[in-house]
Design an enzyme around this catalytic site. Sequence first.
Site, PDB file in Angstrom:
ATOM      1  N   GLY A 185       0.831  -1.201   0.000  1.00 47.41           N
ATOM      2  CA  GLY A 185       0.000   0.000   0.000  1.00 47.41           C
ATOM      3  C   GLY A 185       0.868   1.254   0.000  1.00 47.41           C
ATOM      4  O   GLY A 185       2.037   1.222  -0.389  1.00 47.41           O
ATOM      5  N   GLY A 186       0.280   2.345   0.476  1.00 50.70           N
ATOM      6  CA  GLY A 186       1.009   3.620   0.507  1.00 50.70           C
ATOM      7  C   GLY A 186       2.263   3.542   1.350  1.00 50.70           C
ATOM      8  O   GLY A 186       3.163   4.391   1.223  1.00 50.70           O
ATOM      9  N   GLY A 422      24.526  12.742 -28.633  1.00 50.23           N
ATOM     10  CA  GLY A 422      24.094  13.361 -27.388  1.00 50.23           C
ATOM     11  C   GLY A 422      24.641  12.635 -26.180  1.00 50.23           C
ATOM     12  O   GLY A 422      24.942  13.256 -25.150  1.00 50.23           O
ATOM     13  N   ALA A 423      24.805  11.327 -26.317  1.00 53.61           N
ATOM     14  CA  ALA A 423      25.254  10.562 -25.154  1.00 53.61           C
ATOM     15  C   ALA A 423      26.670  10.975 -24.743  1.00 53.61           C
ATOM     16  O   ALA A 423      27.022  10.951 -23.557  1.00 53.61           O
ATOM     17  CB  ALA A 423      25.192   9.072 -25.447  1.00 53.61           C
TER      18      ALA A 423
HETATM   19  C1  HXC Z   1      -3.479  -4.591  11.780  1.00 54.93           C
HETATM   20  C2  HXC Z   1      -2.425  -6.412  10.915  1.00 54.93           C
HETATM   21  C3  HXC Z   1      -2.168  -5.703   9.729  1.00 54.93           C
HETATM   22  C4  HXC Z   1      -2.624  -4.369   9.635  1.00 54.93           C
HETATM   23  C5  HXC Z   1      -1.340  -7.672   9.538  1.00 54.93           C
HETATM   24  N1  HXC Z   1      -1.902  -7.618  10.744  1.00 54.93           N
HETATM   25  N2  HXC Z   1      -1.491  -6.528   8.882  1.00 54.93           N
HETATM   26  N3  HXC Z   1      -3.070  -5.846  11.934  1.00 54.93           N
HETATM   27  N4  HXC Z   1      -3.270  -3.860  10.687  1.00 54.93           N
HETATM   28  N5  HXC Z   1      -2.409  -3.628   8.562  1.00 54.93           N
HETATM   29  C6  HXC Z   1      -1.942  -8.672  11.749  1.00 54.93           C
HETATM   30  C7  HXC Z   1      -2.834  -9.824  11.350  1.00 54.93           C
HETATM   31  O1  HXC Z   1      -4.161  -9.554  11.701  1.00 54.93           O
HETATM   32  C8  HXC Z   1      -2.244 -10.949  12.168  1.00 54.93           C
HETATM   33  O2  HXC Z   1      -2.661 -10.803  13.480  1.00 54.93           O
HETATM   34  C9  HXC Z   1      -0.752 -10.634  12.156  1.00 54.93           C
HETATM   35  O3  HXC Z   1      -0.662  -9.241  11.850  1.00 54.93           O
HETATM   36  C10 HXC Z   1      -0.002 -11.426  11.134  1.00 54.93           C
HETATM   37  O4  HXC Z   1      -0.666 -11.287   9.899  1.00 54.93           O
HETATM   38  P1  HXC Z   1      -0.986 -12.530   8.956  1.00 54.93           P
HETATM   39  O5  HXC Z   1      -2.017 -12.074   7.995  1.00 54.93           O
HETATM   40  O6  HXC Z   1      -1.274 -13.735   9.759  1.00 54.93           O
HETATM   41  O7  HXC Z   1       0.425 -12.724   8.229  1.00 54.93           O
HETATM   42  P2  HXC Z   1       0.708 -13.213   6.774  1.00 54.93           P
HETATM   43  O8  HXC Z   1      -0.133 -14.396   6.420  1.00 54.93           O
HETATM   44  O9  HXC Z   1       2.183 -13.371   6.691  1.00 54.93           O
HETATM   45  O10 HXC Z   1       0.244 -12.008   5.812  1.00 54.93           O
HETATM   46  C11 HXC Z   1       0.938 -10.776   5.869  1.00 54.93           C
HETATM   47  C12 HXC Z   1       0.145  -9.719   5.096  1.00 54.93           C
HETATM   48  C13 HXC Z   1      -1.321  -9.696   5.585  1.00 54.93           C
HETATM   49  C14 HXC Z   1       0.176 -10.069   3.592  1.00 54.93           C
HETATM   50  C15 HXC Z   1       0.827  -8.404   5.286  1.00 54.93           C
HETATM   51  O11 HXC Z   1      -1.324  -9.605   7.018  1.00 54.93           O
HETATM   52  C16 HXC Z   1      -2.095  -8.540   5.070  1.00 54.93           C
HETATM   53  O12 HXC Z   1      -2.585  -8.571   3.916  1.00 54.93           O
HETATM   54  N6  HXC Z   1      -2.290  -7.508   5.906  1.00 54.93           N
HETATM   55  C17 HXC Z   1      -3.041  -6.344   5.551  1.00 54.93           C
HETATM   56  C18 HXC Z   1      -2.294  -5.520   4.588  1.00 54.93           C
HETATM   57  C19 HXC Z   1      -2.969  -4.205   4.281  1.00 54.93           C
HETATM   58  O13 HXC Z   1      -3.981  -4.170   3.579  1.00 54.93           O
HETATM   59  N7  HXC Z   1      -2.457  -3.133   4.907  1.00 54.93           N
HETATM   60  C20 HXC Z   1      -2.893  -1.830   4.660  1.00 54.93           C
HETATM   61  C21 HXC Z   1      -2.079  -1.325   3.476  1.00 54.93           C
HETATM   62  S1  HXC Z   1      -2.451   0.319   3.083  1.00 54.93           S
HETATM   63  P3  HXC Z   1      -2.918 -12.075  14.448  1.00 54.93           P
HETATM   64  O14 HXC Z   1      -3.469 -11.456  15.682  1.00 54.93           O
HETATM   65  O15 HXC Z   1      -3.866 -12.966  13.733  1.00 54.93           O
HETATM   66  O16 HXC Z   1      -1.558 -12.699  14.635  1.00 54.93           O
HETATM   67  C22 HXC Z   1      -1.357   1.187   3.967  1.00 54.93           C
HETATM   68  C23 HXC Z   1      -1.589   2.626   3.811  1.00 54.93           C
HETATM   69  C24 HXC Z   1      -0.401   3.429   4.137  1.00 54.93           C
HETATM   70  O17 HXC Z   1      -0.523   0.714   4.622  1.00 54.93           O
HETATM   71  C25 HXC Z   1      -0.737   4.834   3.833  1.00 54.93           C
HETATM   72  C26 HXC Z   1       0.421   5.644   3.488  1.00 54.93           C
HETATM   73  C27 HXC Z   1       0.027   6.937   2.864  1.00 54.93           C
END
Ligand code: HXC
Length: 537
Positions: A185-186, A422-423
């Site tokens: 993501g971001g 140019g290069a």
């Molecule tokens: C809260 C999170 C989390 C999140 C993971 N966890 N990502 N908790 N917020 N963003 C937690 C899970 O619930 C889980 O908790 C533990 O971390 C491990 O995650 P798993 O899913 O079991 O691990 P894995 O199978 O290895 O998968 C990793 C992952 C997946 C691919 C990263 O967790 C995932 O898709 N997470 C969400 C990603 C996402 O959409 N993030 C937002 C992106 S946007 P438990 O308690 O079960 O152990 C963003 C915006 C930024 O970041 C903005 C900037 C401008």
Amino acid sequence: RVEAAGAAATAGTPGAQTAAAGERQPIRAAVLKAAQLARDAEEHARTKQHVKGKLTARERLDLLLDTGSFEEIGRFSGGSINGGVAGAAVITGFGRIYGRTVAVYAQDFSVRGGSLGAAEGRKICRLMDEALALGVPVIALIDSGGARIQEGVAALTEYGHIFRRTCQASGFVPQVSLILGPCAGGAVYCPALTDLIVMTRENSNMFVTGPDVIKAATGETISMDDLGGGHVHATTSGVAHYLGEDESDAIDYVRTVLAYLPANASGPLPHYDYMATRADHEVAKRLAGIVPANERQPYDVTDVIRCIVDYGEFVQVHELFAPSAVVGFACMDGNPVGIVANQPAVLAGSLDVDASEKVARFVRLCDAFNLPVITLVDTPGYKPGAEQEHAGIIRRGAKVIYAYASAQVPLITVILRKAFGGAYIVMGSKSIGADLNFAWPSSQIAVLGATGAANILHRRDLQKAKDQGKDVEAERARYAAEYERTTVNANLSMEMGEVDAMIDPEQTRETLLHGLATLRTKQRRRVTGRHHANPPL
Ligand code: HXC
């Protein structure tokens, strides 16, 4: 440190111990509880991470920093000692790499997926503020699910704060990101704003939208690795500057690269002892045999670089990306320099859109951190083709010009063989701002290669020859040879002062060392009257 504090609590005079023993008991209990919490957290992290083939955040810090040098900041910040929560999902602190201080934050995936909420954002921002005040590099170890979903906008704003600080620190302290898990993501823009991104072959991913979102939005099916794995980013997108075989290789690369950079833009460059040996002479002699006289024959320019720099040690940046150009760090007589070169072994060393950005970004990095740039030229020009034009060779090729023309560090260029069109001008020519230019005797400097020039200049003559039934190819070769003899050499450039001297390949290192010594006191000029330039970003 917690355990050490626990031990200290029992020290002192026996009398005092007896008198204060009652008061100390709760303190000692609290310290022991915190220590136990920390141990349990690490045990939990090991269980979670090792099964995925990943190290824990603390194990990574141990590899990155000189032994025993880590000073943690806010160990339990964001946690609750009585509630049994060991702390936030990021570890922050200072440590040393080869004896020099760095600031570091390591996201801990074993705590809520390393996600970033208010507590983590505050810790990182505080660390960055202190790093800026101290003028030390910032290293980020990324392993995170991104913005903590439960915290919503409170998490998102922390990214805004980190982005802003990263931009403020840019060009003042080196900033390096190691991607050792997900970065989605971001959140990808935290590393994207830093100077260097290092990924690993396994377990390292970066993407703005993940496979699931892509599937839902476009129907396209793609794996995490094919979308944003280390290999893809090191070879195709150019997002990653180095692909580590594993975590320890990636971390080692970061330690090595930082050894070439100053702590900050105002600080001195590191210097290393260099002892010249008789072998240097033998190595210099090898140079004459590396570049083939036939301008169409490829060779590996890194062989040339290794014969010029200290101990033949050359640390490439972006080694797998845009391989028709080569950039990286080396030392000359113990002083760090940046090296830029065309790579005739790939696409004849032509500049394409990716190579242009690779060169431009590296020259900017060197200029920001006061590393002189040595450019080795052997290129037929910008890569031709509709695909390149449509990919923005005008817009993106301009970046090379901007980087060289605005660089204020010492710039020395050596033309090894071809320098066409140019290069030639953009690759560190004197007209664009280089301080010294040298050419090897076999140099060919011209607007076009001889055959291309003959085709244009003698189009009518060649048509006439064809009409008269003459051997057109023989005529073309004759015109090309004539053009080559009269125009394609370094003489005109020397007469114009665009090339300072013709040098024997064997003299290259010695010439560069003299040049670097002469240019050591080069001053930066400040352009006043404008807010900032408007580079072709
Ligand atoms: C809260 C999170 C989390 C999140 C993971 N966890 N990502 N908790 N917020 N963003 C937690 C899970 O619930 C889980 O908790 C533990 O971390 C491990 O995650 P798993 O899913 O079991 O691990 P894995 O199978 O290895 O998968 C990793 C992952 C997946 C691919 C990263 O967790 C995932 O898709 N997470 C969400 C990603 C996402 O959409 N993030 C937002 C992106 S946007 P438990 O308690 O079960 O152990 C963003 C915006 C930024 O970041 C903005 C900037 C401008």
